[in-house]
Design an enzyme around this catalytic site. Sequence first.
Site, mmCIF file in Angstrom:
data_model
loop_
_atom_site.group_PDB
_atom_site.id
_atom_site.type_symbol
_atom_site.label_atom_id
_atom_site.label_comp_id
_atom_site.label_asym_id
_atom_site.label_seq_id
_atom_site.Cartn_x
_atom_site.Cartn_y
_atom_site.Cartn_z
ATOM 1 C CB CYS A 249 -28.655 -2.035 -9.669
ATOM 2 S SG CYS A 249 -28.605 -1.464 -11.286
ATOM 3 N NE ARG B 151 -3.173 -0.140 2.900
ATOM 4 C CZ ARG B 151 -4.470 -0.622 2.600
ATOM 5 N NH1 ARG B 151 -5.236 0.193 1.932
ATOM 6 N NH2 ARG B 151 -4.824 -1.706 2.878
ATOM 7 C CE1 TYR C 48 -10.780 -4.707 2.799
ATOM 8 C CE2 TYR C 48 -10.316 -3.141 1.233
ATOM 9 C CZ TYR C 48 -10.423 -4.528 1.750
ATOM 10 O OH TYR C 48 -9.576 -5.514 1.104
HETATM 11 C C1 PLP Z 1 -0.949 -7.770 1.922
HETATM 12 C C2 PLP Z 1 0.239 -8.215 2.389
HETATM 13 C C3 PLP Z 1 1.361 -7.475 2.353
HETATM 14 C C4 PLP Z 1 1.138 -6.154 1.988
HETATM 15 O O1 PLP Z 1 0.493 -4.986 2.917
HETATM 16 P P1 PLP Z 1 0.428 -3.590 2.714
HETATM 17 O O2 PLP Z 1 -0.325 -3.186 3.775
HETATM 18 O O3 PLP Z 1 -0.184 -3.387 1.393
HETATM 19 O O4 PLP Z 1 1.652 -3.006 2.925
HETATM 20 C C5 PLP Z 1 2.681 -7.859 2.545
HETATM 21 N N1 PLP Z 1 2.889 -9.196 3.096
HETATM 22 C C6 PLP Z 1 1.672 -9.862 3.104
HETATM 23 C C7 PLP Z 1 2.087 -11.425 3.440
HETATM 24 C C8 PLP Z 1 0.534 -9.626 2.771
HETATM 25 O O5 PLP Z 1 -0.486 -10.497 2.812
#
Ligand code: PLP
Length: 421
Positions: A346, A278, A318
Amino acid sequence: MDHFLYRDGALYAEDVPVSEIAASVGTPFYVYSTATLLRHFQLFDDALEGTEHLVCYAMKAASNQAILRTLAQAGAGMDVVSEGEYRRARAAGVPGEKIVFSGVGKTAQEIRTALSEGIRQFNVESEPEMEVINAVALDLGVVAPITVRVNPDVDAKTHAKIATGKSENKFGIPISRASEVYAHAASLPGLEVIGIDVHIGSQLTELEPFKLAYEKVAELTEQLRSEGHNIRRLDLGGGLGIPYTRSNEAPPLPVEYGKLIKDTLGHLGCEIEIEPGRLIAGNAGLLVSDVIYVKSGEGRDFLIVDAAMNDLIRPAMYEAHHDIVAVKEPAPGTEMQPYDIVGPVCESGDTFAKQRNMPPLKSGDLIAFRSAGAYGAVMSSEYNTRPLIPEVLVNGDQFAVIRPRPTFDEIINRDTIPEWL
Ligand SMILES: *Cc1c(COP(=O)(O)O)cnc(C)c1O
């Protein structure tokens, strides 16, 4: 910080006016900034300077090949959670030795592909999975490097759907059972135990949960070493949050996170991996949409826009907040007015924001959802037979479509009619 700023009264993506992209590709679309992607990757890489490390981009956040190649060329490794993602990483030019494979449900087929074509490590999430990796490795005549994902039972203090480090979550093995599980792993000849993995959740806005988890990992490292395991690599997961509103308190910076890692784990002399998704992609993307209608309801006005929950599901799934801005910068002193901003699907869940203050808008005006780069395009669908929207990458004053919008014929012809019809 990102590279989507107003300039001369209009929103730009780096040096390209967003309205110019809209005129060229049509709305809605996603647009990503190369400079923002690279800047965020670099922040993590710099934060771990002085420690042997690899930043493995968690591509599930945004996995377009052009984004992956941009990051791969900057030196990123990749964290993948499926064979499809593994193949994307390889196709983007990432060598197997920079790809880590995470996820609770890796199939024997997925394991076979990764083992035969090259993998840095599997982050193992259960004992049955360990047995399957062992069996596939023995069958291929190779040894699989593994870490075990431990669940440290800490509260990530984030949205329940993206918290993964409590004992009630499906992820990893309880840290209390680590000793036993590592002994089991060490007894399997197709596996080589190289480290420990932990990932406690996503969109964390405080460092404290990371600190609690990493302290437990430090303790576990010493314990497992004393039990004869050569623990030399620690995968610390992803999860650092981003500011979704410009007004609220800023989440910790990568440099502070890096310092925490060094403080809690630096003395162990392990190679460090992190898996941010993210924070690399989130603020590097906008979703741009067009106002179809302004509809006056009882006591509220609706902006009906041409993007919908199938294009960006985070608000519906979320209760996520995205800042939404007008692409044409409001003149100073413009009086804002509240709108419910909704898509055409919809379902009442197809609501992006309620009573959001915006400048007065009319049909044909462009708006942009900020912080839409992560968990945006990758989670989209063609619900309501709305075509997957294009993705565009900007680099300085250039832009390119990196995934075109399919035609209706392409969508319809993907289905096949059985011969009895
Ligand atoms: C989703 C995930 C990430 C990344 O998480 P972010 O919040 O996008 O940084 C990293 N490692 C694992 C194992 C994940 O499931």
